[in-house]
Write a protein that holds these residues in place. Structure first.
Motif, mmCIF file in Angstrom:
data_model
loop_
_atom_site.group_PDB
_atom_site.id
_atom_site.type_symbol
_atom_site.label_atom_id
_atom_site.label_comp_id
_atom_site.label_asym_id
_atom_site.label_seq_id
_atom_site.Cartn_x
_atom_site.Cartn_y
_atom_site.Cartn_z
ATOM 1 N N CYS A 68 54.976 23.736 10.983
ATOM 2 C CA CYS A 68 54.071 23.145 9.991
ATOM 3 C C CYS A 68 53.023 24.168 9.579
ATOM 4 O O CYS A 68 52.434 24.830 10.436
ATOM 5 N N VAL A 69 52.754 24.263 8.287
ATOM 6 C CA VAL A 69 51.788 25.270 7.827
ATOM 7 C C VAL A 69 50.346 24.770 7.929
ATOM 8 O O VAL A 69 49.422 25.557 8.113
ATOM 9 N N GLY A 70 50.148 23.443 7.817
ATOM 10 C CA GLY A 70 48.780 22.898 7.838
ATOM 11 C C GLY A 70 48.239 22.843 9.246
ATOM 12 O O GLY A 70 47.195 23.412 9.558
ATOM 13 N N GLY A 71 48.957 22.135 10.121
ATOM 14 C CA GLY A 71 48.639 22.169 11.543
ATOM 15 C C GLY A 71 47.778 21.050 12.063
ATOM 16 O O GLY A 71 47.832 20.761 13.249
ATOM 17 N N ILE A 72 46.949 20.414 11.241
ATOM 18 C CA ILE A 72 46.251 19.206 11.717
ATOM 19 C C ILE A 72 46.582 18.065 10.750
ATOM 20 O O ILE A 72 46.948 18.297 9.600
ATOM 21 N N GLU A 73 46.444 16.824 11.250
ATOM 22 C CA GLU A 73 46.842 15.657 10.473
ATOM 23 C C GLU A 73 46.049 15.556 9.179
ATOM 24 O O GLU A 73 44.941 16.087 9.056
ATOM 25 N N SER A 74 46.616 14.774 8.250
ATOM 26 C CA SER A 74 46.003 14.609 6.925
ATOM 27 C C SER A 74 44.586 14.046 7.009
ATOM 28 O O SER A 74 44.235 13.330 7.956
ATOM 29 N N THR A 75 43.805 14.344 5.988
ATOM 30 C CA THR A 75 42.535 13.652 5.782
ATOM 31 C C THR A 75 42.872 12.204 5.432
ATOM 32 O O THR A 75 43.750 11.963 4.600
ATOM 33 N N VAL A 76 42.220 11.247 6.111
ATOM 34 C CA VAL A 76 42.422 9.836 5.743
ATOM 35 C C VAL A 76 41.181 9.379 4.983
ATOM 36 O O VAL A 76 40.053 9.523 5.467
ATOM 37 N N CYS A 77 41.400 8.860 3.760
ATOM 38 C CA CYS A 77 40.280 8.521 2.886
ATOM 39 C C CYS A 77 40.442 7.109 2.350
ATOM 40 O O CYS A 77 41.468 6.766 1.753
ATOM 41 N N ASP A 78 39.444 6.282 2.579
ATOM 42 C CA ASP A 78 39.461 4.892 2.128
ATOM 43 C C ASP A 78 39.111 4.849 0.638
ATOM 44 O O ASP A 78 38.086 5.395 0.213
ATOM 45 N N VAL A 79 39.984 4.208 -0.166
ATOM 46 C CA VAL A 79 39.679 4.066 -1.594
ATOM 47 C C VAL A 79 39.584 2.589 -1.983
ATOM 48 O O VAL A 79 39.912 2.211 -3.094
ATOM 49 N N THR A 80 39.135 1.772 -1.047
ATOM 50 C CA THR A 80 39.013 0.340 -1.350
ATOM 51 C C THR A 80 37.616 -0.012 -1.876
ATOM 52 O O THR A 80 37.404 -1.117 -2.355
ATOM 53 N N GLY A 81 36.678 0.912 -1.799
ATOM 54 C CA GLY A 81 35.305 0.602 -2.208
ATOM 55 C C GLY A 81 34.899 1.324 -3.487
ATOM 56 O O GLY A 81 35.737 1.845 -4.222
ATOM 57 N N LYS A 82 33.592 1.366 -3.730
ATOM 58 C CA LYS A 82 33.065 1.976 -4.967
ATOM 59 C C LYS A 82 33.282 3.482 -4.993
ATOM 60 O O LYS A 82 33.445 4.083 -6.043
ATOM 61 N N GLU A 83 33.209 4.106 -3.822
ATOM 62 C CA GLU A 83 33.431 5.556 -3.748
ATOM 63 C C GLU A 83 34.372 5.839 -2.580
ATOM 64 O O GLU A 83 34.501 5.032 -1.658
ATOM 65 N N PRO A 84 35.053 6.994 -2.620
ATOM 66 C CA PRO A 84 35.936 7.313 -1.496
ATOM 67 C C PRO A 84 35.135 7.563 -0.221
ATOM 68 O O PRO A 84 34.015 8.091 -0.287
ATOM 69 N N VAL A 85 35.708 7.171 0.910
ATOM 70 C CA VAL A 85 35.046 7.401 2.206
ATOM 71 C C VAL A 85 36.067 8.002 3.167
ATOM 72 O O VAL A 85 37.135 7.411 3.405
ATOM 73 N N ILE A 86 35.743 9.168 3.706
ATOM 74 C CA ILE A 86 36.655 9.813 4.656
ATOM 75 C C ILE A 86 36.592 9.099 6.001
ATOM 76 O O ILE A 86 35.513 8.924 6.575
ATOM 77 N N LEU A 87 37.774 8.679 6.490
ATOM 78 C CA LEU A 87 37.848 8.010 7.794
ATOM 79 C C LEU A 87 38.263 8.989 8.887
ATOM 80 O O LEU A 87 37.937 8.804 10.051
ATOM 81 N N ARG A 88 39.054 9.992 8.502
ATOM 82 C CA ARG A 88 39.468 11.040 9.456
ATOM 83 C C ARG A 88 39.428 12.370 8.709
ATOM 84 O O ARG A 88 40.037 12.507 7.659
ATOM 85 N N PRO A 89 38.695 13.371 9.231
ATOM 86 C CA PRO A 89 38.615 14.645 8.514
ATOM 87 C C PRO A 89 39.919 15.425 8.598
ATOM 88 O O PRO A 89 40.694 15.267 9.544
#
Ligand code: AMP
Ligand code: MG
Length: 347
Positions: free
Chosen positions: A181-202
């Motif tokens: 794998c070239v990236g090496g760490i898991e994806s950024t998890v971002c909540d898009v259910t609200g008014k603005e995006p919120v990162i849940l996992r960096p």
């Protein structure tokens, strides 16, 4: 049930990705089995998101806590309206800017996938991986594939087909080998259910990168009020951990780390030293160096492979936090701290 994959021990094959192995993978998925698959971040353990027993099998085979929801992976042309109930305009901008790629978006769910996927939440996390082999697999099956990282729960995430085999030999029928794998760490998890995006996992798509595209981006802190339901349950668990003891030191504690490592060496322990290039100066003689490298991307790409190598040859891994702690390094540091955590508490 007839035609379903047995839960008994089986032979695990590692196969390069080609027409034949993709056809085999599809057959396994349609029968409710799970398949190891590459992505650009880490390897996943994939199963049909619509199939209750396939989803339950993933939880069972990983030993994953039942309240830690899964991410559904789809190919670039998959019709998201089948899965999501509401798509805020800013989410479209994020998809255009970052997908396919290492960004997972959490949407209000139509509830069509198995109820086990989101563990009772009314949202669904969806990712479109950029890895060519992952795309080929997702197109072949034409289904949303839930794919948590292909490691036993709490163990270090896998960045090669060999890592997947090490955890699941005899437990899954097939691992599609798409290289390291070239990236090496898991994806950024971002909540898009609200008014603005919120990162849940960096991850490698950072807060600043998201804010650049849509104007603002919050970061969710897992320190929550008593009684409040945690938004992204996986953030609470000890994770990504090697099977040797670990001791994590801040970037300005190199001398103390070195003393600690020397003491362990004197006690006859096999000691590893995990640090960026700049902190390897503290390496005591007799300790094994695991060099994360110099750039953010190198450190992300090599972290898990080093943790897996360290557990093979060390009793104790002394790790030094990288100096830079923002941007992409927030993701690397988040994984390193959890890998070295000793208790299952919010941190
Ligand atoms: P893994 O599959 O091991 O990479 O972990 C998936 C991550 O995505 C965990 O941190 C989950 O908590 C998070 N996640 C998955 N689905 C949801 C959801 N519906 N809402 C919030 N977080 C989610
Ligand atoms: Mg995981």
């Amino acid at each position: 049930m007839k035609g379903r994959f047995p839960l008994t021990k089986m032979r695990t094959e590692i196969r390069k990705i080609d027409a034949e192995s993709l056809a085999l993978a599809k057959e396994i998925i349609l029968q409710g089995g799970v398949v190891g698959m590459p992505t650009e971040t880490v390897y996943g353990l994939g199963g049909n998101a619509f199939d209750d027993s396939a989803v339950q099998r993933i939880f069972a085979v990983k030993g994953r806590p039942a309240d830690n929801p899964l991410i559904a992976h789809v190919h670039t042309d998959y019709d998201l309206s089948k899965l999501i109930d509401y798509d805020p305009p800013y989410a479209k901008k994020l998809r255009e800017a970052f997908l396919p790629g290492p960004l997972t978006l959490v949407y209000p769910s139509t509830g069509k996938v198995s109820k086990y996927v989101s563990c009772g939440l009314n949202t669904l996390a969806i990712r479109v991986p950029s890895h060519e082999g992952a795309q080929a697999f997702l197109r072949e099956v034409g289904l949303p594939i839930v794919a948590p990282s292909a490691n036993l729960s709490k163990h270090v995430s896998p960045t090669s087909a060999k890592h997947v085999l090490d955890d699941f030999d005899g437990l899954i029928p097939l691992i599609l080998d798409g290289g390291e794998c070239v990236g090496g760490i898991e994806s950024t998890v971002c909540d898009v259910t609200g008014k603005e995006p919120v990162i849940l996992r960096p991850g490698l798509v950072t807060q600043a990168m998201i804010a650049d595209v849509v104007g603002s981006c919050g970061v969710y802190s897992p320190k929550f009020a008593a009684g409040e339901k945690v938004k992204s349950p996986g953030v609470l668990y000890k994770h990504y951990s090697p099977r040797c003891a670990t001791a994590l030191f801040a970037s300005d504690e190199i001398a103390a780390a070195s003393e600690y490592a020397k003491k362990a060496l004197a006690e006859g322990k096999r000691v590893g030293w995990l640090s960026s290039e700049s902190a390897k100066s503290g390496l005591p003689s007799g300790a094994v160096l695991f060099n994360l490298g110099m750039t953010e991307d190198e450190m992300a790409a090599s972290l898990y492979a080093h943790l897996r190598s360290a557990e093979e040859v060390c009793d104790l891994l002394v790790a030094i936090e990288p100096q830079k702690q923002d941007g992409k390094m927030a993701g690397v540091l988040n994984r390193l701290r959890k890998a070295c955590a000793s208790v299952d508490i919010p941190h």
